[in-house]
Design an enzyme around this catalytic site. Sequence first.
Site, short mmCIF file in Angstrom:
data_model
loop_
_atom_site.label_atom_id
_atom_site.label_comp_id
_atom_site.label_asym_id
_atom_site.label_seq_id
_atom_site.Cartn_x
_atom_site.Cartn_y
_atom_site.Cartn_z
N GLU A 1 -5.35 -9.98 -3.42
CA GLU A 1 -6.55 -10.14 -2.19
C GLU A 1 -7.94 -10.10 -2.55
O GLU A 1 -8.69 -9.33 -1.92
CB GLU A 1 -6.06 -9.04 -1.19
CG GLU A 1 -4.48 -9.17 -0.89
CD GLU A 1 -4.14 -8.02 0.31
OE1 GLU A 1 -5.27 -7.49 1.02
OE2 GLU A 1 -3.12 -7.63 0.49
N GLU B 1 0.74 -1.26 -0.08
CA GLU B 1 -0.15 -0.10 -0.07
C GLU B 1 0.89 1.19 -0.02
O GLU B 1 0.43 2.25 0.76
CB GLU B 1 -0.97 0.02 1.01
CG GLU B 1 -1.77 -1.16 1.00
CD GLU B 1 -2.84 -1.28 2.40
OE1 GLU B 1 -2.79 -0.50 3.12
OE2 GLU B 1 -3.84 -2.45 2.16
#
Length: 549
Positions: free
Chosen positions: A420, A314
Amino acid sequence: PTTQCVENPPKPQYGGGIIINPELNHGLRGWSIHGKAEIEQRVSGDNKFIVAHSRNHPYDSISQKLYLREDKLYTFSAWIQVNSGNESVTAVFKTTSSGFKAAGSVIARSKCWSMLKGGFTVDESGPAELYFESKNSSVELWVDSISLQPFTQEQWRSHQDQSIEKTRKRKVRIHVADERGNPISNASISTEQKTQSFPFGCAINKNILTNTAYQNWFTSRFKVTVFENEMKWYTNEVSPGNEDYTDADAMLQFVKQRNIAVRGHTVLWEDPQFIQGWVASLTQSDLANAVNKRINSIVSRYKGELIAWDVVNENLHFWFFESKLGESASASFYNLAQSVDGNTTLFLNEFNTIEENLDDKSKPDKYLQKLSQIQSFPRQNVLRLGIGLQGHFGKPPNLPYIRAAIDTLASASLPIWITELDVARDFGEQTQAQYLEQILRELHAHPRVNGIMLWSAWAPGGCYRMCLTDNNFNNLATGNVVDKLMQEWGFTASVGTTDADGFFETSLSHGDYTVKIGRHNVTTSSAQSFVVSTADTSEQTTLVLQVSA
């Protein structure tokens, strides 16, 4: 699409689709002013294009009025240039019923043309207006080769199916004969995939170590996994110097015994919310030492054991380490990880790059910009980089945008994994499952997607956002979708019978298989192995299998 900036834009896709005057060969016909810009046609050599200048607001630009239909999926593209610097430009459709729909964006440059590619759907049919916007109102917007192409649901699904057949599968023709070469008709054929060429897996957590039902459900389906939290720094080093890999080691041993491959997740996580207190309080020099120790420790420990590493998690949304160690910090982390394990692909892992097109931090062009920054770091010429797209869908999936975003990212020529994938439970069980199926079909159909991981590790108190089973490991609607698609895509056993000439034809996903042949419900031969190869470019593989009479 290409990330190259070209001297002259190519012809518009689909001939421009429903756009009027897409190449600007007919002056300003079909185009008008949006806001308070001034617009004009300009000519450069043989190329004609439209320019919006004297802009005062981000939305001052050119526009074209259209009619959009709710039962269509729209792909959009245009070639953009600005008169100075580099500026992010977004294509927007203003509708009466669905509000503002951002189709896509690109970082446009001066002196060359950049491709903006995107897509969208609308909730209701009605009139709409296309325009372009850029936050910097001082630049001129140059636009050319605009295209808006509608597709029906049936056309879109047909393209997915064709792409899967072409990219992921091959036709297999099995001929069964006796020792004299005589064909055997009505023989039963059972093929089972032992190794997948396309990795399709699911996350697990430490609960699997002590739950036999969980083990049986998971291992009967998946050949690749990722650990939900057990390889994260806050799990492995709760207090400074006290490293604990007990759960990760046990889970790795469990999956290795069952020939299940593992993605490593994650060496570092930039979100301050998930940084241990003791790490956050370190001085700059102590933090640099702690990070280097962390990278060396976990990457060396699992060297050669993993098929990938999410090195920085991220990093387009959060910058904890850059804020402490400098703007090139994350690039240096890849350099160090590569020096420790040079054979494992190292991924940037990010959310909202395909999930939605309104998050400016992680749009495809921003993702490619970050990759370029990492690759430009000294000594990165041998870096094995990969593109990780999380895929946490909290809004209804925008399939045209997903496809366009991956098209754009594919221009980097790096492996692309969906790392994910889940769909929010807020939609309700049936809609959640419906959206999951739509997303999985779109992703599996894209030829540049190299693997898909579901983020559905089971826990007694519930999964992160999407479970596939209840607590007794009976499938939920989402689990049924997964099983259905695995069967459809050939990841599970396939059965059939030979025809009068001893032939059985089927379409199988790339991978390693065993086949058993039987007659009158009795197996007449031991399992024989064969490979459906990605390297073989012929349309069909023919196997001649001999069965003892």
